[in-house]
Design a protein around this motif. Structure first.
Motif, PDB file in Angstrom:
ATOM      1  N   PRO A  86      20.183 -14.869  -4.112  1.00  0.00           N
ATOM      2  CA  PRO A  86      19.632 -13.843  -5.009  1.00  0.00           C
ATOM      3  C   PRO A  86      20.484 -12.593  -4.842  1.00  0.00           C
ATOM      4  O   PRO A  86      20.941 -12.313  -3.733  1.00  0.00           O
ATOM      5  CB  PRO A  86      18.223 -13.622  -4.444  1.00  0.00           C
ATOM      6  CG  PRO A  86      18.289 -14.073  -3.024  1.00  0.00           C
ATOM      7  CD  PRO A  86      19.346 -15.127  -2.940  1.00  0.00           C
TER       8      PRO A  86
ATOM      9  N   PHE B  23      13.784  -6.133  -1.618  1.00  0.00           N
ATOM     10  CA  PHE B  23      13.463  -7.386  -0.964  1.00  0.00           C
ATOM     11  C   PHE B  23      12.260  -7.169  -0.044  1.00  0.00           C
ATOM     12  O   PHE B  23      12.295  -6.341   0.872  1.00  0.00           O
ATOM     13  CB  PHE B  23      14.683  -7.861  -0.179  1.00  0.00           C
ATOM     14  CG  PHE B  23      14.535  -9.244   0.352  1.00  0.00           C
ATOM     15  CD1 PHE B  23      14.508 -10.333  -0.505  1.00  0.00           C
ATOM     16  CD2 PHE B  23      14.404  -9.463   1.706  1.00  0.00           C
ATOM     17  CE1 PHE B  23      14.369 -11.612  -0.013  1.00  0.00           C
ATOM     18  CE2 PHE B  23      14.259 -10.744   2.213  1.00  0.00           C
ATOM     19  CZ  PHE B  23      14.241 -11.821   1.347  1.00  0.00           C
TER      20      PHE B  23
ATOM     21  N   PHE C 139      22.792 -27.511  -7.295  1.00  0.00           N
ATOM     22  CA  PHE C 139      23.898 -27.942  -6.426  1.00  0.00           C
ATOM     23  C   PHE C 139      23.657 -29.358  -5.892  1.00  0.00           C
ATOM     24  O   PHE C 139      24.566 -30.170  -5.826  1.00  0.00           O
ATOM     25  CB  PHE C 139      24.068 -26.972  -5.245  1.00  0.00           C
ATOM     26  CG  PHE C 139      24.581 -25.618  -5.659  1.00  0.00           C
ATOM     27  CD1 PHE C 139      25.658 -25.492  -6.524  1.00  0.00           C
ATOM     28  CD2 PHE C 139      23.995 -24.460  -5.168  1.00  0.00           C
ATOM     29  CE1 PHE C 139      26.138 -24.246  -6.903  1.00  0.00           C
ATOM     30  CE2 PHE C 139      24.461 -23.216  -5.544  1.00  0.00           C
ATOM     31  CZ  PHE C 139      25.527 -23.099  -6.414  1.00  0.00           C
TER      32      PHE C 139
ATOM     33  N   ASP D 135      10.242 -19.223  -3.012  1.00  0.00           N
ATOM     34  CA  ASP D 135       9.216 -19.043  -4.050  1.00  0.00           C
ATOM     35  C   ASP D 135       8.369 -20.317  -4.234  1.00  0.00           C
ATOM     36  O   ASP D 135       8.903 -21.369  -4.599  1.00  0.00           O
ATOM     37  CB  ASP D 135       9.938 -18.666  -5.356  1.00  0.00           C
ATOM     38  CG  ASP D 135       8.993 -18.570  -6.530  1.00  0.00           C
ATOM     39  OD1 ASP D 135       7.790 -18.342  -6.305  1.00  0.00           O
ATOM     40  OD2 ASP D 135       9.464 -18.744  -7.681  1.00  0.00           O
TER      41      ASP D 135
ATOM     42  N   ILE E 279       8.535 -21.858  -7.977  1.00  0.00           N
ATOM     43  CA  ILE E 279       9.687 -22.705  -8.334  1.00  0.00           C
ATOM     44  C   ILE E 279       9.671 -23.979  -7.490  1.00  0.00           C
ATOM     45  O   ILE E 279      10.053 -25.057  -7.949  1.00  0.00           O
ATOM     46  CB  ILE E 279      11.021 -21.914  -8.192  1.00  0.00           C
ATOM     47  CG1 ILE E 279      12.108 -22.519  -9.076  1.00  0.00           C
ATOM     48  CG2 ILE E 279      11.536 -21.879  -6.786  1.00  0.00           C
ATOM     49  CD1 ILE E 279      13.321 -21.621  -9.243  1.00  0.00           C
TER      50      ILE E 279
END
Ligand SMILES: C[S@@+](CC[C@H](N)C(=O)[O-])C[C@H]1O[C@@H](n2cnc3c(N)ncnc32)[C@H](O)[C@@H]1O
Length: 537
Positions: A113, A120, A53, A74, A77
């Protein structure tokens, strides 16, 4: 670039654990257009990922003055973002967005997500925090995406714009109701984007998704509905807010109703005739038998003989969807399958077990079947649910036409089919119901309730089928039992001819309904006219 490198280096299991599915560039462009339209000072991306984005917003308006804020939980990432981390207009945080202090942003853009909340990891910690922030209990919010949306909506400034990808299921499930209510009550929802050819646009998605465009301007206005048909279609859109095919009034989207059928009906030329009733008036659909170990329970002729199983330990059972190819399933079809060594029986111990059956159970235990997820919850583990044969079966997954079967045998079935069990109102109408399900009109109307949207593979849950609409008893009275039986006879050998005949019969009902409606309209308008005359005299 970042994405292909990341995908190559990261196991799919890791991506799944974090819900890492990336927004295609063309979709992010539309969303970026929406959030940047009012020159926001601050733009939040709560689930940053690899920053598609941000990239798109910078491409769209390279000289924009916005400050961007991104959260990404995370570490792995995040380590791919070092180049982006140098950008002065971007503040990136390697932390859990759901645990952040509430703040206010001019624009929010997000592909959250989507996974079951139970999966979760921090769920026990974050829920009370968010509940406190928004001043509401989050009961039944079973998908993490909805919690992201609730928190984000709370953090959107007055007049702010928000673009969010959501799993389509949120339109229909319990947890979606509260959010839908707040989207409508506060006139936040301005546009819904759905994708009719989802696999082309979201090739990696495992969940059907839609995009919600919101603005916190408190202006009551109709909601725009956009259907994107292809990637080519996406390229051509220069302003998403001006690209829509339908509008729908806020009052026509009640928060308590499933939205999928309402949205689908906008794009379907099939109008459900008035006076149709819910299928649940005639009975209900139930899932087929879940054994937990089909390879153990499903039995072919050869296996039955080899094992020496007696009639008291087995029963006729459809164990695979592919076993039925025609819309009518007869005893003769059953015998053919049996002789062809197809597994059309299942272990079904109703009385005491014979020596041979006990042997087979022991074999099963040696393979560990008794310790499977489902089997270990049953006592004894090998005793499956007791079921009667269902007279109408429906395919669970359908491509194109819905697979509907008139079952004339006493075979029960596994989960490959949903079973329709009629009640006392449905019992005498079973053949006519089948004719309706087989007809094009019936199929279109039932499809209005389908769960997924876009992908050509449709999935139906029994609950979706129970809510679909069908003719009422007096409408069914317009078809004779003989006519319905004739369709079934023909369907044994010629599906196309049977569908044509069904169409003719169901059109009779629909046309009669239209004639009645026209007569009623005329009656009321005559009445109004004569009342008018009376009033003026
Ligand atoms: C569906 S992906 C979207 C990524 C990116 N925005 C895009 O559209 O391509 C969701 C991202 O959110 C991250 N994520 C998951 N839970 C999070 C949380 N609680 N806080 C912040 N990020 C989270 C995941 O690691 C993943 O990168």
């Amino acid at each position: 670039m970042r994405e292909s490198e990341y995908i190559q280096n990261t196991p799919i299991s890791h991506r799944k654990d974090y819900g890492q599915f990336f927004t295609p560039q063309l979709v992010s462009r539309l969303m970026a257009q929406w959030v940047l339209r009012d020159e926001p000072e601050t733009v939040l991306d709560p689930a940053f990922g690899l920053g598609v984005f941000y990239d798109e917003m910078m491409k769209l308006k390279p000289n924009n003055q916005s400050q961007f804020i991104g959260y990404e939980i995370d570490k792995n990432i995040f380590s791919y973002l070092h180049e982006l981390n140098k950008q002065t207009n971007l503040n990136l945080y390697n932390s859990d967005y759901l645990e952040t202090e509430p703040s206010q942003y001019d624009a929010i853009i997000c592909n959250p997500p989507y996974m079951r909340f139970q999966k979760f990891l921090n769920r026990h910690d974050v829920l009370p925090i968010i509940e406190k922030q928004i001043g509401k209990k989050l009961i039944g919010y079973s998908n993490i995406s909805s919690v992201f949306l609730v928190k984000a909506l709370n953090e959107l400034k007055e007049n702010g714009n928000l673009a969010f990808i959501m799993p389509f299921e949120f339109f229909n499930t319990g947890y979606g109701k509260e959010i839908k209510k707040s989207l409508l009550d506060n006139y936040l929802l301005k546009q819904i984007i759905i994708f009719s050819n989802e696999k082309e646009i979201f090739p990696d998605a495992t969940t059907t998704v839609c995009v919600l465009l919101c603005k916190k301007d408190r202006i009551k206005e109709p909601i725009k509905i956009t259907q994107i048909e292809s990637g080519d279609n996406l390229v051509q859109i220069s302003d998403i807010s001006e690209y829509y095919q339908k509008i729908i009034d806020v009052s026509d989207l009640p928060f308590s109703k499933k939205w999928t059928p309402i949205l689908m009906s906008l794009f379907s030329d099939k109008v459900v005739p008035k006076d149709f009733v819910r299928l649940s008036v005639y009975g209900s659909f139930t899932r087929g038998i879940a054994t937990g170990a089909n390879e153990f329970f499903a039995l072919s002729k050869g296996k039955i003989i080899k094992l020496g199983l007696d009639d008291k330990s087995i029963c006729k059972c459809l164990t695979k969807s592919s076993q039925i190819r025609q819309p009518v399933f007869t005893e003769e079809d059953f015998t053919n399958l049996y002789d062809l060594e197809k597994p059309v029986h299942c272990l079904n111990i109703t009385f005491s077990e014979s020596q041979e059956t006990q042997e087979y159970i022991k074999q099963g235990e040696a393979f560990g079947y008794h310790e499977r997820y489902l089997t270990r919850t049953r006592t004894p583990w090998y005793k499956i649910e007791s079921r009667k044969p269902a007279p109408i079966l429906f395919g669970v997954f359908n491509r194109g036409r819905l697979k509907v079967i008139r079952n004339l045998t006493n075979a029960i079935n596994f989960t490959c089919f949903h079973c329709f069990y009629p009640n006392r109102f449905g019992e005498p109408l079973i053949n006519k119901l089948f004719v309706y399900f087989l007809s094009d009109i019936g199929q279109e109307i039932i499809k209005l309730n389908k769960r997924s949207y876009g992908d050509s593979l449709d999935k139906f849950e029994p609950g979706d089928l129970n809510e679909s609409l069908c003719p009422n008893q007096s409408q069914f009275g317009l078809i004779s039992e003989k006519e319905a039986e004739r369709v079934i006879e023909i369907a044994k050998n010629d599906e196309k001819e049977a569908v044509d005949r069904s169409n003719a019969l169901i059109e009779r009902i629909v046309n009669a309904q239209q004639v009645t409606a026209a007569i009623m309209d005329k009656h009321f308008s005559d009445q109004e006219k004569s009342m008018g005359r009376m009033g003026s005299s």
